[in-house]
Enzyme design. Structure first.
Site, PDB file in Angstrom:
ATOM      1  N   SER A  27      -9.428   1.582   3.395  1.00  0.00           N
ATOM      2  CA  SER A  27      -8.595   2.393   2.516  1.00  0.00           C
ATOM      3  C   SER A  27      -7.613   1.589   1.669  1.00  0.00           C
ATOM      4  CB  SER A  27      -7.821   3.431   3.332  1.00  0.00           C
ATOM      5  OG  SER A  27      -6.937   2.822   4.271  1.00  0.00           O
TER       6      SER A  27
ATOM      7  N   SER B 208      -9.879  -0.758   7.323  1.00  0.00           N
ATOM      8  CA  SER B 208      -9.176  -0.521   6.066  1.00  0.00           C
ATOM      9  C   SER B 208      -8.459  -1.729   5.483  1.00  0.00           C
ATOM     10  CB  SER B 208      -8.186   0.636   6.224  1.00  0.00           C
ATOM     11  OG  SER B 208      -8.878   1.851   6.338  1.00  0.00           O
TER      12      SER B 208
ATOM     13  N   LYS C 172       0.845  -1.194   0.000  1.00  0.00           N
ATOM     14  CA  LYS C 172       0.000   0.000   0.000  1.00  0.00           C
ATOM     15  C   LYS C 172       0.884   1.249   0.000  1.00  0.00           C
ATOM     16  CE  LYS C 172      -3.818   1.895   2.818  1.00  0.00           C
ATOM     17  NZ  LYS C 172      -4.643   1.611   4.019  1.00  0.00           N
TER      18      LYS C 172
END
Length: 514
Positions: free
Chosen positions: A172, A196, A91
């Site tokens: 997220s 997330s 990420k």
């Protein structure tokens, strides 16, 4: 010096194909050992798939950038390390001390790469992994606005769900979820403050592990909250997620929360026992159900699977204080974000951004690029907060931890002598809507969603897919006491062996309405 897989091979390796893109870590490692496949060949396959699927074709838009050194790293891969030669995506809030940016999706952090590896990236390299690239996310991990669209960043645009392309990948860690579902890497790393990892894993048909806060170091990860932040694996199987968790877990003197991590970190693949459900006591939290019918059907399916494998299911277990948890969570996060983002920016001395105020001013200057769909009201609210010595903050933080942990999850587990708790995950992925933002359906809205109890307590949770509804994956969530990753992994593995729910996506443009 460890021999490369290719050099150790007795016969020429074959060309990597689609099945290799969806192969497990164990399968890939066996193919390397036999000489049928090389790390370079698999890495090249993924780079080709990113070009053809992510950037063209269905255009998932899950990968922000690929590592320009990925093939060179793959060529030099040795045989040692639990993840030797395994391509992995990170990420884009996880620092890598290489030529890739770490930006949290914001244009404000794209001037210079991070100077050093995060603790997670360093552990992955030590385990032999090939860091393939950075994934898109919800900008600033969904901490900029209450009206944000998950999976959208100014830097990368919108990540879409590979199962149905007009649907959301959730956030997220949207890019990490969508990329692994689409077979763009073997595994990925996401991060979670509240939901997330669990939400994008669920909506992309994956296994996601949100570890105990303090099991995995946060050093070098763009923060929201030191009380709740953690990185964790996202994978197509429990076995792969367990293998990655074992590689990244452990103490780090730079992150005081990890002081006890070495006492608990282990090889989590030891707990992949197909008979592990026998004798387990699992409580169903109906407080977190009853809102989304597809999710509820997945819950009932899971209960049947548990019972069929010898688990005792205690229904309608209540978590004390559940409705109180959402009252002050965001206030605690705002206080901590203001402090923690400043501390993180200090580790990036080549960047002009030094404080949250600098980020706010940048967004105002670049509003056409940064704020075409939603604003920065959470940034402004955080900037207005006091410091971490504010008595209001301390009282709210301590209250949240107590009510979510000892007086919440722990109390529920103790009352019925339970090994873990079970709840439905989010329902099927919702339609993308940049104008109005997310339309998440996740249990009783007054309790903050299925991820909230474990997130606020800092306790572990795991999601896995159990069925599909209208071509969209649906999962369930297991959560439990602090450091209970071995138990949760064992339970999830037992369910997975019967559910066998992962499917390769079809990249449907939309769902037909008949």
């Amino acid at each position: 010096m460890a021999l490369s897989f290719h050099a150790a091979s007795a016969a020429p390796a074959r060309e990597a194909g689609e099945d290799d893109a969806f192969a497990s870590i164990a399968t890939v490692r066996a193919a390397y050992a036999s000489g049928a496949l090389t790390p370079e060949g698999l890495t090249r396959l993924f780079l080709d798939r990113i070009a053809k699927i992510d950037k063209a074709g269905p255009t998932i838009n899950s990968v922000l950038e690929v590592n320009p050194d990925a093939l060179d790293i793959a060529r030099k891969s040795g045989t040692s390390g639990s993840l030797a030669g395994i391509p992995i995506l990170l990420k884009d809030n996880i620092d890598t001390g290489d030529r890739m940016m770490t930006s949290a999706g914001s244009l404000a952090l794209t001037m210079k790469p991070a100077p050093h590896d995060s603790a997670v990236a360093a552990r992955l390299r030590k385990a032999g992994a090939v860091i393939l690239g950075k994934t898109n996310l919800s900008e600033w991990a969904n901490m900029r606005s209450n009206h944000a669209t998950s999976g959208w960043t100014a830097r990368g645009g919108l990540t879409v769900n590979p199962y149905v392309l007009d649907r959301n990948a959730c956030g997220s860690s949207a890019g990490s979820g969508a990329a692994i579902a689409a077979g763009l890497a073997t595994v990925a790393i996401g991060s979670e403050t509240d939901g997330s990892i669990i939400c994008p894993a669920s909506m992309n048909g994956l296994v996601g592990i949100k570890p105990t806060v303090g099991l995995v170091s946060r050093t070098g990860i763009v923060p929201i909250s030191h009380s709740q932040d953690t990185a964790g694996p996202m994978a197509r199987s429990v076995a792969d997620a367990a293998a990655v968790l074992g590689a990244i877990a452990g103490s780090d003197p730079r992150d005081p929360a990890t002081a006890e991590a070495d006492k608990h970190a282990t090889d989590y693949t030891k707990f992949l026992d197909p008979n592990a459900l026998r004798g387990k006591r699992i409580g169903v939290v109906r407080q977190l159900a009853g809102i989304e019918p597809n999710a509820d059907r997945a819950l009932e399916h899971t209960i049947a699977l548990l019972k069929a494998q010898g688990a005792t299911v205690v229904d309608n277990v209540e978590i004390p204080h559940l409705k109180e948890l959402s009252e002050h969570e965001i206030d605690v996060l705002l206080y901590e974000f203001k402090h923690d983002i400043g501390a993180y920016l200090a580790t990036r001395p080549d960047q002009p951004m030094k404080t949250l105020a600098d980020l706010i001013a940048f967004n105002e200057r670049e509003a056409a690029k940064e704020m075409p769909w939603f604003g920065q009201e959470l940034f402004l609210a955080a900037q207005a907060k006091g410091g971490l010595d504010d008595p209001k903050y301390i009282e709210m933080r301590d209250r949240n931890k107590r009510l979510a942990g000892p007086e919440g999850i722990d109390a529920a587990l103790a009352k019925d002598k339970l090994d873990a708790l079970l709840a439905p995950s989010w329902g099927p992925a919702f339609v993308n809507d940049p104008v109005l933002g997310d339309h998440v359906v996740s249990g009783d809205p007054t309790v903050g969603g299925v991820s909230a109890p474990a997130a606020i307590a800092g306790y572990p949770s795991i999601t896995l897919p159990v069925e599909f509804a209208h071509e969209l994956p649906i999962g369930v969530v297991f959560f439990g006491a602090k450091w209970s990753e071995p138990t949760l992994i064992a339970i999830a593995y037992g369910v997975e062996q019967k559910a066998k729910a992962f499917r390769r996506p079809k990249y449907l443009p939309t769902l037909p309405v008949r």
